[in-house]
Design an enzyme around this catalytic site. Structure first.
Site, mmCIF file in Angstrom:
data_model
loop_
_atom_site.group_PDB
_atom_site.id
_atom_site.type_symbol
_atom_site.label_atom_id
_atom_site.label_comp_id
_atom_site.label_asym_id
_atom_site.label_seq_id
_atom_site.Cartn_x
_atom_site.Cartn_y
_atom_site.Cartn_z
ATOM 1 N N TYR A 1 -0.852 9.947 7.332
ATOM 2 C CA TYR A 1 0.182 9.080 6.742
ATOM 3 C C TYR A 1 0.028 9.026 5.226
ATOM 4 C CZ TYR A 1 2.549 4.730 5.414
ATOM 5 O OH TYR A 1 3.347 3.810 4.785
ATOM 6 N N GLU B 1 -1.911 2.913 0.962
ATOM 7 C CA GLU B 1 -2.723 3.821 1.777
ATOM 8 C C GLU B 1 -3.040 5.109 0.990
ATOM 9 O OE1 GLU B 1 -3.922 3.054 4.871
ATOM 10 O OE2 GLU B 1 -4.710 5.042 5.371
ATOM 11 N N SER C 1 2.876 3.848 -0.856
ATOM 12 C CA SER C 1 1.973 2.949 -0.124
ATOM 13 C C SER C 1 0.573 2.891 -0.728
ATOM 14 C CB SER C 1 1.866 3.456 1.323
ATOM 15 O OG SER C 1 0.766 2.870 1.973
HETATM 16 P P1 NAP Z 1 9.137 0.287 9.885
HETATM 17 O O1 NAP Z 1 9.467 -1.071 10.347
HETATM 18 O O2 NAP Z 1 8.286 1.165 10.729
HETATM 19 O O3 NAP Z 1 10.531 1.056 9.602
HETATM 20 C C1 NAP Z 1 10.585 2.440 9.440
HETATM 21 C C2 NAP Z 1 12.039 2.855 9.422
HETATM 22 O O4 NAP Z 1 12.116 4.280 9.255
HETATM 23 C C3 NAP Z 1 12.810 2.530 10.726
HETATM 24 O O5 NAP Z 1 14.099 2.120 10.375
HETATM 25 C C4 NAP Z 1 12.865 3.896 11.411
HETATM 26 O O6 NAP Z 1 13.956 4.046 12.277
HETATM 27 C C5 NAP Z 1 13.036 4.787 10.195
HETATM 28 N N1 NAP Z 1 12.765 6.186 10.499
HETATM 29 C C6 NAP Z 1 11.661 6.717 11.073
HETATM 30 N N2 NAP Z 1 11.805 8.037 11.205
HETATM 31 C C7 NAP Z 1 13.023 8.363 10.704
HETATM 32 C C8 NAP Z 1 13.753 9.562 10.576
HETATM 33 N N3 NAP Z 1 13.254 10.724 10.998
HETATM 34 N N4 NAP Z 1 14.984 9.531 10.023
HETATM 35 C C9 NAP Z 1 15.509 8.350 9.623
HETATM 36 N N5 NAP Z 1 14.876 7.169 9.727
HETATM 37 C C10 NAP Z 1 13.642 7.183 10.267
HETATM 38 O O7 NAP Z 1 8.444 0.246 8.442
HETATM 39 P P2 NAP Z 1 8.513 -0.896 7.305
HETATM 40 O O8 NAP Z 1 7.336 -1.780 7.461
HETATM 41 O O9 NAP Z 1 9.872 -1.464 7.245
HETATM 42 O O10 NAP Z 1 8.229 -0.014 6.005
HETATM 43 C C11 NAP Z 1 9.298 0.546 5.259
HETATM 44 C C12 NAP Z 1 8.767 1.692 4.410
HETATM 45 O O11 NAP Z 1 7.760 1.205 3.512
HETATM 46 C C13 NAP Z 1 8.110 2.816 5.194
HETATM 47 O O12 NAP Z 1 8.369 4.010 4.501
HETATM 48 C C14 NAP Z 1 6.627 2.494 5.124
HETATM 49 O O13 NAP Z 1 5.849 3.658 5.279
HETATM 50 C C15 NAP Z 1 6.548 1.938 3.710
HETATM 51 N N6 NAP Z 1 5.468 0.979 3.470
HETATM 52 C C16 NAP Z 1 5.315 -0.085 4.298
HETATM 53 C C17 NAP Z 1 4.317 -1.014 4.041
HETATM 54 C C18 NAP Z 1 4.124 -2.216 4.930
HETATM 55 O O14 NAP Z 1 3.060 -2.848 4.847
HETATM 56 N N7 NAP Z 1 5.123 -2.591 5.739
HETATM 57 C C19 NAP Z 1 3.479 -0.850 2.915
HETATM 58 C C20 NAP Z 1 3.676 0.249 2.089
HETATM 59 C C21 NAP Z 1 4.691 1.165 2.362
HETATM 60 P P3 NAP Z 1 13.849 3.666 13.843
HETATM 61 O O15 NAP Z 1 14.133 2.202 13.901
HETATM 62 O O16 NAP Z 1 14.922 4.517 14.450
HETATM 63 O O17 NAP Z 1 12.468 4.016 14.292
HETATM 64 O O1 G4F Z 2 -1.807 -3.308 10.516
HETATM 65 P P1 G4F Z 2 -2.379 -1.971 10.303
HETATM 66 O O2 G4F Z 2 -2.099 -0.923 11.321
HETATM 67 O O3 G4F Z 2 -1.895 -1.521 8.851
HETATM 68 P P2 G4F Z 2 -2.418 -0.369 7.854
HETATM 69 O O4 G4F Z 2 -3.130 0.705 8.571
HETATM 70 O O5 G4F Z 2 -3.165 -1.026 6.738
HETATM 71 O O6 G4F Z 2 -1.045 0.239 7.320
HETATM 72 C C1 G4F Z 2 0.026 -0.593 6.900
HETATM 73 O O7 G4F Z 2 -0.098 -0.838 5.525
HETATM 74 C C2 G4F Z 2 0.070 0.319 4.689
HETATM 75 C C3 G4F Z 2 -0.085 -0.159 3.237
HETATM 76 O O8 G4F Z 2 -1.435 -0.157 2.901
HETATM 77 C C4 G4F Z 2 1.447 0.893 4.942
HETATM 78 F F1 G4F Z 2 1.671 1.934 4.103
HETATM 79 C C5 G4F Z 2 1.564 1.328 6.383
HETATM 80 O O9 G4F Z 2 2.895 1.808 6.622
HETATM 81 C C6 G4F Z 2 1.333 0.111 7.269
HETATM 82 O O10 G4F Z 2 2.401 -0.771 7.052
HETATM 83 O O11 G4F Z 2 -3.968 -2.058 10.149
HETATM 84 C C7 G4F Z 2 -4.551 -2.950 9.214
HETATM 85 C C8 G4F Z 2 -6.065 -2.953 9.420
HETATM 86 C C9 G4F Z 2 -6.671 -1.547 9.438
HETATM 87 O O12 G4F Z 2 -7.865 -1.557 8.702
HETATM 88 C C10 G4F Z 2 -6.987 -1.294 10.904
HETATM 89 O O13 G4F Z 2 -8.093 -0.431 11.122
HETATM 90 O O14 G4F Z 2 -6.348 -3.502 10.703
HETATM 91 C C11 G4F Z 2 -7.311 -2.702 11.348
HETATM 92 N N1 G4F Z 2 -7.193 -2.889 12.811
HETATM 93 C C12 G4F Z 2 -8.176 -3.386 13.596
HETATM 94 N N2 G4F Z 2 -7.779 -3.418 14.870
HETATM 95 C C13 G4F Z 2 -6.117 -2.583 13.568
HETATM 96 C C14 G4F Z 2 -6.501 -2.921 14.884
HETATM 97 N N3 G4F Z 2 -4.905 -2.092 13.277
HETATM 98 C C15 G4F Z 2 -4.029 -1.942 14.298
HETATM 99 N N4 G4F Z 2 -2.785 -1.469 14.023
HETATM 100 N N5 G4F Z 2 -4.357 -2.242 15.603
HETATM 101 C C16 G4F Z 2 -5.588 -2.739 15.943
HETATM 102 O O15 G4F Z 2 -5.861 -2.995 17.113
#
Ligand code: NAP
Ligand code: G4F
Length: 321
Positions: free
Chosen positions: A151, A127, A125
């Site tokens: 995280y 992050e 990520s």
């Molecule tokens: P998500 O919608 O939160 O999906 C997370 C998945 O992980 C769900 O299927 C969840 O299962 C599963 N999980 C959580 N804990 C687990 C455990 N103990 N054992 C097995 N499975 C488990 O996240 P996403 O947006 O699809 O992201 C996919 C991956 O990319 C994650 O690793 C996230 O950190 C990473 N990532 C995401 C972003 C982004 O912007 N979306 C960016 C960078 C990296 P349940 O449905 O049972 O909760």
């Molecule tokens: O949507 P967010 O919670 O995403 P964040 O923290 O950037 O993380 C996501 O992206 C990461 C990749 O860079 C992934 F690895 C991670 O798994 C996840 O998918 O927040 C985005 C921004 C942040 O700056 C947060 O402070 O939105 C700001 N924000 C402002 N108000 C909020 C809120 N975020 C959330 N969730 N809720 C609020 O009310």
């Protein structure tokens, strides 16, 4: 011959899009599903996708990982399982570290002992960069990593372990360093769907305010569908290595609100307030990725820009609510 993919986190946003994409490429798609007390909540994102084979398991249960690898005999593994919410990781730092760090190590060890030849993708990520930005305003593969959340710290452990297992044991293990990516399937406590869902409810007269945290953080937002295509390219790259995946555009949360409310003929300033509850102990201020490496070496191009992504989210919530 038909290839088999094994996906942890298959029930999540990316897991569901990746399943659809790999099925369209004629893969056999298998995955790990956690047991949930309400069975209907377990796999709701997969209900309209035919042809996936899943097993109960957990990334923290090493035996379930070995059983799954032995049963499915995958060619490609995608480790997407995570506690993926950054702010919540400060409330449950120990659990987040277990799942995001030790979970990835469990998967790498299971592969090392049972099927060292498979291609392995680790969901790393942006992050992990924390506040570090190169002088030109971008983060890239070579940018220093200093995470500012449990995280991010846990993801950096998994990133480093993935590199280590590649170097030490010759595993075909790669990291995708993905910047934020969204879709209608994104959880609605992430800021994008939280904003759009609330704005549509306000438009329909069912809500009168939206409480957010930091409005002045910047993110590089893409679409999950584009990013799962990148995962597949990374796991099939001629040379196993790590890639940044990003659009290269960065917008603030405030700009996000302004665009969405304006599209609904509203002014966000009339409805959006700040609540400290949604602030983070340490905010990551700016993310903007340079994805030249994956574009040049693997030919990845995103189809969605910022406006196209937001338009899709608004249309989705307008039709759903
Ligand atoms: P998500 O919608 O939160 O999906 C997370 C998945 O992980 C769900 O299927 C969840 O299962 C599963 N999980 C959580 N804990 C687990 C455990 N103990 N054992 C097995 N499975 C488990 O996240 P996403 O947006 O699809 O992201 C996919 C991956 O990319 C994650 O690793 C996230 O950190 C990473 N990532 C995401 C972003 C982004 O912007 N979306 C960016 C960078 C990296 P349940 O449905 O049972 O909760
Ligand atoms: O949507 P967010 O919670 O995403 P964040 O923290 O950037 O993380 C996501 O992206 C990461 C990749 O860079 C992934 F690895 C991670 O798994 C996840 O998918 O927040 C985005 C921004 C942040 O700056 C947060 O402070 O939105 C700001 N924000 C402002 N108000 C909020 C809120 N975020 C959330 N969730 N809720 C609020 O009310």
């Amino acid at each position: 011959m038909q290839k088999t993919a094994f996906i942890t986190g298959i029930t999540g946003q990316d897991g569901s899009y990746l399943s659809e994409y790999l099925l369209s490429l004629n893969y056999k798609v298998t995955g790990l599903v956690r047991r949930n007390s309400v069975a209907e909540n377990q796999d709701y994102r997969l209900l309209n996708i035919n042809g996936i084979e899943v097993m109960y398991g957990d990334i923290l249960d090493q035996s379930s990982l070995l059983n799954a690898l032995n049963k499915f005999k995958p060619d490609e593994v995608y480790n997407l399982a995570a506690q993926s919410h950054v702010r919540i990781s400060s409330e449950i730092p120990y659990f987040t570290s277990q799942v995001n760090a030790i979970g990835a190590l469990n998967m790498l060890e299971a592969i090392r002992v049972s099927c060292p030849g498979v291609r392995y993708y680790q969901a790393s990520s942006s992050e992990m960069f924390g506040q570090n930005i190169d002088n030109d305003g971008f983060q890239r593969e070579t940018t220093k990593m200093n995470p500012v959340s449990p995280y991010g710290c846990a993801k950096l452990f998994a990133f480093n372990m993935t590199c280590h297992y590649r170097n030490a044991y010759g595993l075909n293990a790669a990291n995708g360093i993905l910047f934020n990516h969204e879709s209608p399937r994104r959880g609605s406590n992430f800021v994008t769907n939280k904003i759009v869902k609330a704005a549509v409810l306000i438009k329909k007269g069912k809500l009168n305010k939206l409480e957010l945290g930091n409005l002045d953080s910047f993110r590089d937002w893409g679409h999950s569908y584009d990013y799962v295509r990148a995962m597949h390219l990374i796991n099939n790259a001629p040379v196993v290595s790590d890639f940044v995946v990003a659009t290269g555009e960065s917008h603030s949360v405030r700009e996000f609100c302004a665009y969405v409310f304006k599209k609904l003929e509203l002014d966000y300033k009339d409805y959006v307030t700040q609540n400290p509850k949604y602030m983070r102990p340490e905010e990551l201020k700016v993310l903007r990725g340079d994805s030249r490496k994956i574009r040049q070496e693997l030919g990845w191009i995103p189809n969605y820009n910022f406006e196209a992504l937001l338009d899709e989210l608004v249309d989705y919530w307008l039709s759903k609510l």
